[in-house]
Design an enzyme around this catalytic site. Structure first.
Site, PDB file in Angstrom:
ATOM      1  N   GLU A  34      12.176  14.464  14.953  1.00 29.03           N
ATOM      2  CA  GLU A  34      12.337  14.719  13.474  1.00 29.03           C
ATOM      3  C   GLU A  34      11.558  15.514  12.796  1.00 29.03           C
ATOM      4  O   GLU A  34      10.287  15.522  13.096  1.00 29.03           O
ATOM      5  CB  GLU A  34      12.024  13.148  12.839  1.00 29.03           C
ATOM      6  CG  GLU A  34      12.004  12.976  11.495  1.00 29.03           C
ATOM      7  CD  GLU A  34      11.990  11.685  10.837  1.00 29.03           C
ATOM      8  OE1 GLU A  34      10.873  11.013  11.190  1.00 29.03           O
ATOM      9  OE2 GLU A  34      12.833  11.199  10.047  1.00 29.03           O
ATOM     10  N   GLU A  56      11.548   0.394   8.932  1.00 29.88           N
ATOM     11  CA  GLU A  56      12.584   1.677   8.521  1.00 29.88           C
ATOM     12  C   GLU A  56      11.919   2.942   9.034  1.00 29.88           C
ATOM     13  O   GLU A  56      10.980   3.365   8.150  1.00 29.88           O
ATOM     14  CB  GLU A  56      12.825   1.517   7.011  1.00 29.88           C
ATOM     15  CG  GLU A  56      14.305   2.125   6.554  1.00 29.88           C
ATOM     16  CD  GLU A  56      14.139   3.582   6.393  1.00 29.88           C
ATOM     17  OE1 GLU A  56      14.192   4.213   7.227  1.00 29.88           O
ATOM     18  OE2 GLU A  56      14.065   3.817   5.264  1.00 29.88           O
ATOM     19  N   GLY A  74       8.087   4.404   7.348  1.00 26.24           N
ATOM     20  CA  GLY A  74       7.351   5.480   7.780  1.00 26.24           C
ATOM     21  C   GLY A  74       7.863   6.077   9.099  1.00 26.24           C
ATOM     22  O   GLY A  74       8.913   5.934   9.660  1.00 26.24           O
ATOM     23  N   SER A  75       6.959   6.614   9.842  1.00 24.61           N
ATOM     24  CA  SER A  75       7.172   7.295  11.038  1.00 24.61           C
ATOM     25  C   SER A  75       7.560   6.318  12.034  1.00 24.61           C
ATOM     26  O   SER A  75       6.929   5.341  12.256  1.00 24.61           O
ATOM     27  CB  SER A  75       6.004   8.533  11.552  1.00 24.61           C
ATOM     28  OG  SER A  75       4.895   7.400  11.913  1.00 24.61           O
ATOM     29  N   THR A  76       8.224   6.661  13.133  1.00 24.32           N
ATOM     30  CA  THR A  76       8.733   5.912  14.178  1.00 24.32           C
ATOM     31  C   THR A  76       7.363   5.512  15.027  1.00 24.32           C
ATOM     32  O   THR A  76       7.006   4.711  15.635  1.00 24.32           O
ATOM     33  CB  THR A  76       9.732   6.366  15.336  1.00 24.32           C
ATOM     34  OG1 THR A  76      10.966   6.488  14.474  1.00 24.32           O
ATOM     35  CG2 THR A  76       9.566   5.822  16.501  1.00 24.32           C
ATOM     36  N   CYS A 100      14.160  10.181   5.627  1.00 23.22           N
ATOM     37  CA  CYS A 100      14.310   9.622   6.929  1.00 23.22           C
ATOM     38  C   CYS A 100      15.640   9.893   7.253  1.00 23.22           C
ATOM     39  O   CYS A 100      16.047   9.768   8.702  1.00 23.22           O
ATOM     40  CB  CYS A 100      13.781   8.114   7.167  1.00 23.22           C
ATOM     41  SG  CYS A 100      14.643   7.427   5.537  1.00 23.22           S
ATOM     42  N   GLY A 122       5.509   3.106  13.389  1.00 21.93           N
ATOM     43  CA  GLY A 122       6.220   1.735  13.425  1.00 21.93           C
ATOM     44  C   GLY A 122       6.100   1.145  14.959  1.00 21.93           C
ATOM     45  O   GLY A 122       5.951  -0.084  14.851  1.00 21.93           O
ATOM     46  N   LYS A 178       0.645  -1.237   0.240  1.00 20.22           N
ATOM     47  CA  LYS A 178      -0.154   0.149  -0.149  1.00 20.22           C
ATOM     48  C   LYS A 178       0.779   1.297   0.084  1.00 20.22           C
ATOM     49  O   LYS A 178       1.461   1.429   0.897  1.00 20.22           O
ATOM     50  CB  LYS A 178      -0.812  -0.028   1.162  1.00 20.22           C
ATOM     51  CG  LYS A 178      -2.085   1.269   1.021  1.00 20.22           C
ATOM     52  CD  LYS A 178      -2.604   1.485   2.504  1.00 20.22           C
ATOM     53  CE  LYS A 178      -1.605   2.535   3.427  1.00 20.22           C
ATOM     54  NZ  LYS A 178      -1.632   3.989   2.710  1.00 20.22           N
TER      55      LYS A 178
END
Lengths: 496, 294
Positions: A392, A261, A239-241, A295, A244, A187
């Site tokens: 970030e 990641e 994507g974002s932490t 990232c 994740g 996706k």
């Protein structure tokens, strides 16, 4: 001295949007067919103009079931049993297809994502083609990966990718999964669905068997349903932490292999002996490449105190020359921010930096009147506890701090829960190697920055995620080895 | 004349020392016939935090030790374990219905396992790293580095062999370890005594005995722990600890199925606790360097 006025402005050199052949409406790709999804339609907007680019049909839960079932069927009946040599030829075909439609893909990507055409043309698209080409070669050489004599595919992989490198992330995810003999349900982000659909056309044209790659379209709720689907054998997310963490929590106890990641807060460390102008170029590339929406961006500058003042002056002079604007203009250095939501997040962090006492310097480059743009920004007088030094930002914003000794530089660079990237600028080889060893980051660039290659593994330490993409370690993420027996996959609702 | 024995209290192993639990708590270890074999320390949450602090300190020196040096230390552990063979056989038979032949075979296998990993330390980089043939004028390499502080929940079943099989790969690549066990504390603590005389720097291995479900959740959520090996937890505890670990994006190793520690170990455990670092460095243009242009 009399001066003759010279006009150094560049004339606009826009790429033609017609090359992208963007259609009005796009459909999800499931089981080898582009078909209407069961979710509501979604408009995708061109960040460079803020105008609607196309409408996509999104996928519903039933589409997810069909896609997972199709992927399972394809894995068990076609792709898994196929010889590695045959799989490899499909991947080579896809690599060629990407290269042949490169110009179209670059335009589609720039229109949909907002990054400069020179980046999509010279980096995103060629590197995506290279990823397929590289991984194609592994498909019939799995026994040479160092994972035992007969590593086996995991099965069906569920993959969710971000909006900052839509085509390239698709390649990073799909190519190793397929080379290893897995099938894929993937996706893309809801703001950048188009380039992966062109890739799906390329795959269909390459006669990739139906169900080997399935592309679902939708927003975060669909991604969440995908990664937690019990019919998967593997989940990969970029994507974002924050997301994740949610995925790791929701998969806890399932035993399902997961690679993440995630975010970063990369430090670019400039020593006094560095070639200063090269370092300026590297710092600029580190945080303004793709508008800092990367990232592994070098979003923290650590510059040795003895040269800080001079270095910052050179840096500001260089950033002042960056052309910010129309992503389709071949002269544009910094393009658009991908979405109003992302622009708001960046702006909020910049405001936090100012209110916490850091000094903001902004390029005076004029911004377009429409679209989503932000002036390149450099913070000085920042401290390690400020949000702009810890969080970030994911935008064209650099936070500067200074250091005196190499040990202090290492301590400051490693003072983050992340650990994705770092840069070191010095002419002293032993110092460069020593710093590279001491920095707790998955990729360290000495006297360069933002280099990527499918042969070189990429991924994070600590809260930047786990697992690698690229190289042998990237292949390992999609294979089961001799000492890890297979878990039985759970049946899907739609049956296998 | 008979000698009245001097029973040993089995204490924790933290930072190279053998403290009692800061909580002052102990629990009784009983032989198969119900008689008291020993008292052991019952580790608390605070002991867990102390062990993580010690492990972080130990990680600094151990991760920087040369692979040759780490190999020698692991081999030294095998030597020390060999020398205590009869003590371990007695402990393994005391706590279970295992015969002394089976116990002896387990100790022998544990010695061999340490020797196996002693030989891995200076090969991990070559086997799992690479020189990367990148498309550009760069020297690029990828090499494994230790993940950091790894919390290991000692496997159930083979009290010594399981423990050694879980700990040795963690240490071999340069990680520091906090071992939590609710298995026979006598075996785990005697192994700690073996380690303490093997030149392993203090804090590199720490041993906590007690109740997994009491201490492990705090370590799973601890921000200075990098990875978990959940082999020793039951499925319910595994799921809750993995969820606790998510906030700090820890690496979580859960073996598929029930591990057979008597089988050759493979590399999954070695690979579970390393980070691949990729380094790029420009290659300067020299007319005679060759190979970069044609």
């Amino acid at each position: 001295m009399t001066s003759t006025h010279l006009d150094w402005d560049y004339a606009p050199a826009p790429e033609s949007p017609a090359i992208g052949a963007v259609r009005d409406r796009y459909l999800p790709f499931v089981d080898g067919v582009f078909a209407e999804g069961r979710g509501p339609d979604l408009d995708t907007v061109s960040p460079g103009t803020g105008e609607r680019l196309a409408t996509v049909s999104t996928s519903g839960r039933e589409d997810l079931e069909l896609a997972v079932a199709a992927a399972r069927r394809a894995q068990q009946q076609v792709w898994g049993p196929m010889s590695g040599a045959e799989r490899s030829k499909y991947l080579f075909r896809i690599a060629r297809g990407v290269a042949e439609r490169a110009r179209e893909l670059a335009v589609v990507e720039t229109l949909d994502n907002g990054k400069p055409i020179k980046e999509t043309r010279d980096f995103d698209v060629p590197t995506a083609a290279q990823h397929f080409f590289y991984h194609a070669g592994w498909a019939d050489k799995l026994q040479h990966l160092g994972l035992g004599p007969d590593p086996a595919p995991l099965g069906v992989a569920g993959q969710v990718i971000p909006w900052n490198f839509p085509l390239l992330m698709a390649a990073w995810k799909i190519a190793p999964a397929l080379a290893a003999g897995n099938t894929v349900v993937i996706k893309p982000a809801e703001t950048t669905p188009l380039s992966i659909l062109v890739l799906a056309e390329i795959m269909a044209d390459a006669d990739l068997p139906p169900g080997v790659v399935n592309v679902l379209l939708g927003a975060g709720d669909l991604g969440s349903a995908l990664v937690t689907h019990p019919g998967l054998d593997k989940v990969a997310f970029t994507g974002s932490t924050a997301v994740g963490r949610q995925i790791a929590r929701s998969l806890a106890g399932t035993g399902r292999p997961l690679t993440l990641e995630l975010g970063g807060k990369g430090a670019n460390i400039v020593f006094e002996d560095a070639a200063q102008d090269q370092a300026v170029e590297g710092v600029v590339n580190g945080v303004f490449f793709n508008g800092g929406q990367v990232c592994c961006a070098g979003s923290r500058l650590l510059v040795q105190e003895s040269v800080a003042e001079e270095f910052l002056a050179r840096l500001q002079a260089r950033v002042e020359t960056l052309r910010v604007g129309d992503p389709m203009d071949k002269n544009t250095d910094v393009g658009a921010i991908n979405s109003p939501a992302q622009l708001a997040r960046i702006t909020a962090l910049v405001d936090a930096g100012v209110s916490e006492g850091a000094t903001a310097w902004r390029s005076s480059c004029p911004l377009p009147e429409r679209g989503y743009f932000l002036s390149p920004t450099i913070f000085t007088d920042a401290t390690a506890s400020m949000r702009i030094a810890r969080e970030e930002i994911f935008g064209p914003v650099l936070t500067t701090m200074t250091f005196r000794t190499p040990d202090e530089a290492v301590a400051k660079a490693n003072n983050t829960p992340y650990g994705l990237s770092a840069g070191v600028w010095t002419e002293k080889g032993s110092r460069a190697m020593g710093m590279a060893a001491a920095l707790r980051a998955g990729v360290v660039w000495d006297n360069t920055f933002n280099r990527f290659d499918p042969a070189a593994s990429f991924g994070g330490y600590q809260e930047s995620g786990f697992g690698r993409e690229g190289g042998r370690a990237g292949m390992a993420a999609y294979l089961r080895t001799d000492d890890e027996p297979q878990l039985a996959p759970q049946p899907t609702e739609a049956g296998a | 004349m008979t000698h009245l024995g001097v029973p040993k209290t089995y204490k924790l192993f933290i930072g190279g020392a053998f403290p009692r639990s800061e909580s002052g708590r102990t629990f009784a270890v009983r032989r198969a016939d119900g008689t008291l074999a020993a008292n052991a320390a019952l580790a608390s949450r605070k002991d867990g935090r102390d062990a993580v602090v010690a492990a972080r300190k130990g990680f600094g020196s151990w991760s920087r030790a040369t692979p040759y040096n780490r190999g020698q230390v692991l081999y030294r552990m095998a030597e020390m374990l060999q020398g205590r063979r009869s003590e371990f056989v007695a402990l393994l038979t005391q706590g279970s219905d295992a015969g002394s032949d089976a116990a002896g075979a387990e100790v022998d296998a544990a010695v061999d396992r340490l020797v196996h990993y002693a030989g891995w330390t200076d090969k991990i980089t070559a086997v799992f790293g690479s020189a990367n043939p990148v498309s550009g004028p760069f020297f690029s390499y990828s090499a494994p580095e230790p993940t950091g502080v790894v919390v290991v929940l000692a496997p159930t079943g083979s009290a010594l062999l399981g423990l050694v099989s879980a700990v040795a790969p963690v240490l071999a690549s340069g990680n520091a370890c906090v071992l939590l066990t609710d298995q026979d504390p006598c075996v785990a603590v005697t192994f700690a005594e073996t380690v303490a005389t093997s030149d392993l720097p203090g804090g590199v291995l720490n041993v906590l005995t007690g109740v997994l479900a009491e201490v492990a959740p705090h370590l799973a959520a601890h921000a200075d722990v990098n990875a978990l090996d959940l082999t020793g937890a039951d499925p319910t505890l595994r799921a809750s600890l993995a969820a606790d670990a998510a906030d700090t994006v820890k690496r979580v190793y859960v073996p598929a199925g029930t591990p057979d520690f008597t089988a050759p170990p493979g590399t999954a455990r070695l690979r579970a606790f390393v980070e691949i670092k990729t380094v790029w460095h420009p290659v300067g243009a020299l007319a005679l360097s060759g190979g970069t242009s044609y």
